[in-house]
Design a protein around this motif. Structure first.
Motif, PDB file in Angstrom:
ATOM      1  N   LEU A   1       0.852  -1.190   0.000  1.00  0.00           N
ATOM      2  CA  LEU A   1       0.000   0.000   0.000  1.00  0.00           C
ATOM      3  C   LEU A   1       0.884   1.235   0.000  1.00  0.00           C
ATOM      4  O   LEU A   1       2.031   1.187   0.447  1.00  0.00           O
ATOM      5  N   LYS A   2       0.319   2.341  -0.479  1.00  0.00           N
ATOM      6  CA  LYS A   2       1.044   3.608  -0.496  1.00  0.00           C
ATOM      7  C   LYS A   2       0.165   4.708   0.086  1.00  0.00           C
ATOM      8  O   LYS A   2      -1.039   4.726  -0.131  1.00  0.00           O
ATOM      9  N   VAL A   3       0.820   5.616   0.819  1.00  0.00           N
ATOM     10  CA  VAL A   3       0.111   6.760   1.393  1.00  0.00           C
ATOM     11  C   VAL A   3      -0.169   7.752   0.271  1.00  0.00           C
ATOM     12  O   VAL A   3       0.750   8.224  -0.402  1.00  0.00           O
ATOM     13  N   THR A   4      -1.447   8.071   0.067  1.00  0.00           N
ATOM     14  CA  THR A   4      -1.844   9.023  -0.973  1.00  0.00           C
ATOM     15  C   THR A   4      -2.260  10.371  -0.403  1.00  0.00           C
ATOM     16  O   THR A   4      -2.283  11.360  -1.132  1.00  0.00           O
ATOM     17  N   GLN A   5      -2.594  10.411   0.862  1.00  0.00           N
ATOM     18  CA  GLN A   5      -3.030  11.679   1.462  1.00  0.00           C
ATOM     19  C   GLN A   5      -2.813  11.618   2.962  1.00  0.00           C
ATOM     20  O   GLN A   5      -3.084  10.597   3.602  1.00  0.00           O
ATOM     21  N   VAL A   6      -2.327  12.707   3.524  1.00  0.00           N
ATOM     22  CA  VAL A   6      -2.145  12.853   4.966  1.00  0.00           C
ATOM     23  C   VAL A   6      -3.128  13.905   5.456  1.00  0.00           C
ATOM     24  O   VAL A   6      -3.115  15.046   4.973  1.00  0.00           O
ATOM     25  N   LEU A   7      -4.006  13.496   6.382  1.00  0.00           N
ATOM     26  CA  LEU A   7      -4.992  14.419   6.956  1.00  0.00           C
ATOM     27  C   LEU A   7      -4.431  14.926   8.279  1.00  0.00           C
ATOM     28  O   LEU A   7      -4.425  14.210   9.275  1.00  0.00           O
ATOM     29  N   PRO A   8      -3.924  16.168   8.324  1.00  0.00           N
ATOM     30  CA  PRO A   8      -3.176  16.619   9.502  1.00  0.00           C
ATOM     31  C   PRO A   8      -4.033  17.028  10.695  1.00  0.00           C
ATOM     32  O   PRO A   8      -3.481  17.333  11.743  1.00  0.00           O
ATOM     33  N   ASP A   9      -5.354  17.080  10.552  1.00  0.00           N
ATOM     34  CA  ASP A   9      -6.175  17.481  11.688  1.00  0.00           C
ATOM     35  C   ASP A   9      -6.118  16.395  12.753  1.00  0.00           C
ATOM     36  O   ASP A   9      -6.415  15.232  12.491  1.00  0.00           O
ATOM     37  N   VAL A  10      -5.713  16.770  13.963  1.00  0.00           N
ATOM     38  CA  VAL A  10      -5.505  15.832  15.071  1.00  0.00           C
ATOM     39  C   VAL A  10      -6.759  15.795  15.925  1.00  0.00           C
ATOM     40  O   VAL A  10      -7.261  16.831  16.357  1.00  0.00           O
ATOM     41  N   ARG A  11      -7.244  14.589  16.158  1.00  0.00           N
ATOM     42  CA  ARG A  11      -8.417  14.375  17.005  1.00  0.00           C
ATOM     43  C   ARG A  11      -8.084  13.310  18.033  1.00  0.00           C
ATOM     44  O   ARG A  11      -7.714  12.191  17.662  1.00  0.00           O
ATOM     45  N   ASP A  12      -8.211  13.682  19.300  1.00  0.00           N
ATOM     46  CA  ASP A  12      -7.907  12.757  20.402  1.00  0.00           C
ATOM     47  C   ASP A  12      -6.490  12.216  20.276  1.00  0.00           C
ATOM     48  O   ASP A  12      -6.241  11.024  20.537  1.00  0.00           O
ATOM     49  N   GLY A  13      -5.555  13.076  19.855  1.00  0.00           N
ATOM     50  CA  GLY A  13      -4.161  12.646  19.767  1.00  0.00           C
ATOM     51  C   GLY A  13      -3.844  11.787  18.561  1.00  0.00           C
ATOM     52  O   GLY A  13      -2.770  11.186  18.507  1.00  0.00           O
ATOM     53  N   LYS A  14      -4.752  11.707  17.588  1.00  0.00           N
ATOM     54  CA  LYS A  14      -4.550  10.852  16.426  1.00  0.00           C
ATOM     55  C   LYS A  14      -4.668  11.678  15.144  1.00  0.00           C
ATOM     56  O   LYS A  14      -5.543  12.528  15.018  1.00  0.00           O
ATOM     57  N   ALA A  15      -3.756  11.408  14.206  1.00  0.00           N
ATOM     58  CA  ALA A  15      -3.862  11.939  12.850  1.00  0.00           C
ATOM     59  C   ALA A  15      -4.314  10.802  11.936  1.00  0.00           C
ATOM     60  O   ALA A  15      -4.365   9.638  12.342  1.00  0.00           O
ATOM     61  N   ARG A  16      -4.636  11.126  10.682  1.00  0.00           N
ATOM     62  CA  ARG A  16      -5.130  10.113   9.763  1.00  0.00           C
ATOM     63  C   ARG A  16      -4.341  10.150   8.468  1.00  0.00           C
ATOM     64  O   ARG A  16      -3.899  11.208   8.017  1.00  0.00           O
ATOM     65  N   ALA A  17      -4.184   8.960   7.907  1.00  0.00           N
ATOM     66  CA  ALA A  17      -3.502   8.812   6.629  1.00  0.00           C
ATOM     67  C   ALA A  17      -4.363   7.947   5.723  1.00  0.00           C
ATOM     68  O   ALA A  17      -4.949   6.953   6.166  1.00  0.00           O
ATOM     69  N   VAL A  18      -4.441   8.332   4.452  1.00  0.00           N
ATOM     70  CA  VAL A  18      -5.216   7.592   3.455  1.00  0.00           C
ATOM     71  C   VAL A  18      -4.235   6.820   2.585  1.00  0.00           C
ATOM     72  O   VAL A  18      -3.278   7.393   2.042  1.00  0.00           O
ATOM     73  N   LEU A  19      -4.481   5.512   2.442  1.00  0.00           N
ATOM     74  CA  LEU A  19      -3.609   4.643   1.658  1.00  0.00           C
ATOM     75  C   LEU A  19      -4.438   3.970   0.570  1.00  0.00           C
ATOM     76  O   LEU A  19      -5.632   3.695   0.758  1.00  0.00           O
ATOM     77  N   GLN A  20      -3.780   3.684  -0.560  1.00  0.00           N
ATOM     78  CA  GLN A  20      -4.422   2.969  -1.651  1.00  0.00           C
ATOM     79  C   GLN A  20      -3.473   1.914  -2.177  1.00  0.00           C
ATOM     80  O   GLN A  20      -2.256   1.993  -2.006  1.00  0.00           O
ATOM     81  N   GLN A  21      -4.065   0.912  -2.835  1.00  0.00           N
ATOM     82  CA  GLN A  21      -3.283  -0.176  -3.404  1.00  0.00           C
ATOM     83  C   GLN A  21      -3.111   0.038  -4.894  1.00  0.00           C
ATOM     84  O   GLN A  21      -3.997   0.583  -5.562  1.00  0.00           O
ATOM     85  N   ALA A  22      -1.960  -0.364  -5.396  1.00  0.00           N
ATOM     86  CA  ALA A  22      -1.679  -0.156  -6.814  1.00  0.00           C
ATOM     87  C   ALA A  22      -2.586  -0.993  -7.701  1.00  0.00           C
ATOM     88  O   ALA A  22      -2.874  -0.615  -8.835  1.00  0.00           O
ATOM     89  N   GLU A  23      -3.053  -2.141  -7.210  1.00  0.00           N
ATOM     90  CA  GLU A  23      -3.903  -3.035  -7.995  1.00  0.00           C
ATOM     91  C   GLU A  23      -5.269  -3.121  -7.326  1.00  0.00           C
ATOM     92  O   GLU A  23      -5.478  -3.943  -6.433  1.00  0.00           O
ATOM     93  N   PRO A  24      -6.213  -2.280  -7.712  1.00  0.00           N
ATOM     94  CA  PRO A  24      -7.537  -2.309  -7.070  1.00  0.00           C
ATOM     95  C   PRO A  24      -8.251  -3.641  -7.230  1.00  0.00           C
ATOM     96  O   PRO A  24      -9.089  -3.997  -6.415  1.00  0.00           O
ATOM     97  N   SER A  25      -7.919  -4.407  -8.293  1.00  0.00           N
ATOM     98  CA  SER A  25      -8.607  -5.679  -8.499  1.00  0.00           C
ATOM     99  C   SER A  25      -8.347  -6.658  -7.376  1.00  0.00           C
ATOM    100  O   SER A  25      -9.119  -7.589  -7.148  1.00  0.00           O
ATOM    101  N   ALA A  26      -7.252  -6.466  -6.654  1.00  0.00           N
ATOM    102  CA  ALA A  26      -6.920  -7.402  -5.577  1.00  0.00           C
ATOM    103  C   ALA A  26      -7.776  -7.184  -4.340  1.00  0.00           C
ATOM    104  O   ALA A  26      -7.769  -8.007  -3.435  1.00  0.00           O
ATOM    105  N   VAL A  27      -8.531  -6.107  -4.267  1.00  0.00           N
ATOM    106  CA  VAL A  27      -9.304  -5.823  -3.061  1.00  0.00           C
ATOM    107  C   VAL A  27     -10.788  -5.652  -3.380  1.00  0.00           C
ATOM    108  O   VAL A  27     -11.504  -4.965  -2.697  1.00  0.00           O
ATOM    109  N   THR A  28     -11.239  -6.292  -4.480  1.00  0.00           N
ATOM    110  CA  THR A  28     -12.643  -6.132  -4.854  1.00  0.00           C
ATOM    111  C   THR A  28     -13.584  -6.781  -3.859  1.00  0.00           C
ATOM    112  O   THR A  28     -14.751  -6.416  -3.800  1.00  0.00           O
TER     113      THR A  28
END
Length: 426
Positions: free
Chosen positions: A316-343
């Protein structure tokens, strides 16, 4: 009469009292020597000091660690990874939030159905909106009637003004013609000066009256036109509000904005709905899925797009970093290079991933645990001794040791029962 005892009898009574009390037998004893008094104090002091020394020399009982978890410090490859749990979310989705308030009158679909764009989902009924719609329509009709009445009055006024103006213009032309004829006769001496002045005055009065009526008619026409334009604008505003209400009434029939699968759709007939209520979501099954992972804000400065993560689904690769911190946690969005593998994944599922924060480097490592802190316990024989160490980065299950420990040391990785200098092993 008071009687006095003889003197001999009083003396004998005093001697008897002295014999009974024993006062005559008391006598002062001699003081003990000074060295004897000080020797008693010395003995008491020595006894107290001896007891304190014995108590000090007695060993303090050591706290025993119940069920200790021990680990050995070893050299190895430090993998700068963070274990995360990511939630599966659709890449494309549409949130179905209520726009209008009302009561659910009919429901045409259920949760999990596949819908096409434009398919009816549910219908609301709002008595309040119907009343507002009727009232606004009545206002529009009344205002249109007022505009028509005003325009009719304007037309009648213009006709009347034209008639008045024609009459005044005719009077002026008559007076002007008479003035022109009389002036030549007056110059020739056939008309007296008084009669000529009267004719001239009538001509001037007629001209002024004509000009004044023209100004009054122009001002009246301007005021009536402004009034009609304002009324027309009011009608336009009412019609705009009426159209907005009609559009709001149309929105009571909610249709699918896009094709996809309904998720979290829990609309029931008879339920009351307020604007902003979450009614569900439509997910695009052909748009693929993404992974949203929460990570401690400690790593936020090191997060960047393009970072890789491993999972049982592949890379998987990180495609977006959401920097807003909530309850001490940040969020990162990841996607897979082959979407067919996760249908086969569905939104809401969770996936374990290992986010790689850096390259693997050789280092002195100790297994991670609640007891692995800047001050930890190192095994020495059957005891654990507290020691201050320097720790570095924390990876997947391991902590980098920068100082204070050597390879082969055995440390307590579980939570210590106290912060004593020494702890005993069971």
């Amino acid at each position: 009469m008071r009687m006095h005892a003889p003197e001999s009898l009083r003396l004998s009574s005093q001697e008897g009292a002295s014999a009974v009390s024993g006062a005559a037998m008391d006598r002062a004893l001699p003081q003990p020597p000074t060295w004897l008094r000080y020797s008693k104090h010395a003995v008491l002091t020595a006894l107290v000091l001896g007891a304190a020394f014995v108590a000090w020399r007695q060993p303090v009982p050591t706290r025993v660690v119940d069920s200790p978890r021990l680990a050995e410090v070893k050299f190895g490859q430090f993998r700068d990874e963070v274990a995360l749990r990511a939630r599966v979310e659709p890449v494309r989705s549409f949130q179905l939030d209520a726009i209008e308030a009302g009561r659910v009158e009919a429901v045409f679909v259920k949760d999990g159905d596949l819908v096409n764009a434009g398919d009816p989902l549910y219908r609301l009924q709002s008595g309040e909106m119907e009343q507002q719609l009727l009232a606004r329509r009545a206002e529009v009709a009344q205002q249109l009637a007022n505009v028509s009445i005003e325009r009719s009055a304007q037309a009648a006024s213009l006709a009347q003004n034209r008639r008045v103006l024609l009459q005044l213009e005719a009077d002026f032309h008559t007076a002007d013609s008479r003035y022109r004829r009389t002036r030549k006769l007056a110059e020739a001496g056939y008309v007296s000066a008084i009669d000529f002045e009267d004719i001239e005055l009538r001509r001037e009065t007629s001209a002024e009256l004509l000009e004044q009526v023209r100004r009054d008619q122009r001002e009246e026409a301007r005021i009536r036109q402004v009034s009609i334009e304002e009324m027309a604008r009011a009608v336009e505003q009412l019609q705009y509000g009426l159209a907005a209400l009609e559009r709001a009434q149309e929105r009571l029939d909610r249709n699918a904005p896009m094709a996809g699968r309904l998720t979290g759709f829990q609309v029931r007939e008879g339920a009351s709905v307020s604007p902003g209520d979450r009614m569900g979501r439509i997910d695009d099954p052909d748009g693929g899925v993404q992974f949203v992972a929460e990570i401690d804000e400690y790593y936020l400065s090191r997060l960047s797009n393009g970072m890789e993560a491993t999972s049982n689904l592949g890379m998987l690769k990180v495609t977006q970093v959401l920097p807003d911190v909530r309850d001490g946690k940040a969020r990162a969005v990841l996607q897979q290079a082959e979407p067919s593998a996760v249908t086969q994944l569905r939104p809401g599922q969770s996936v374990d991933i290992q986010l790689q924060m850096g390259d693997a480097v050789p280092a002195l490592l100790v297994p991670d645990g609640p007891g692995v802190q800047s001050t930890l316990y190192v095994r020495e024989g059957d005891e654990l001794h507290r020691r201050t160490v320097r720790l570095g980065r924390r990876g997947t299950g391991y902590v980098e040791v920068l100082g204070g420990l050597r390879a082969g040391d055995v440390v307590l990785t579980s939570e210590p029962p106290s912060n004593a200098e020494r702890l005993a092993l069971p």
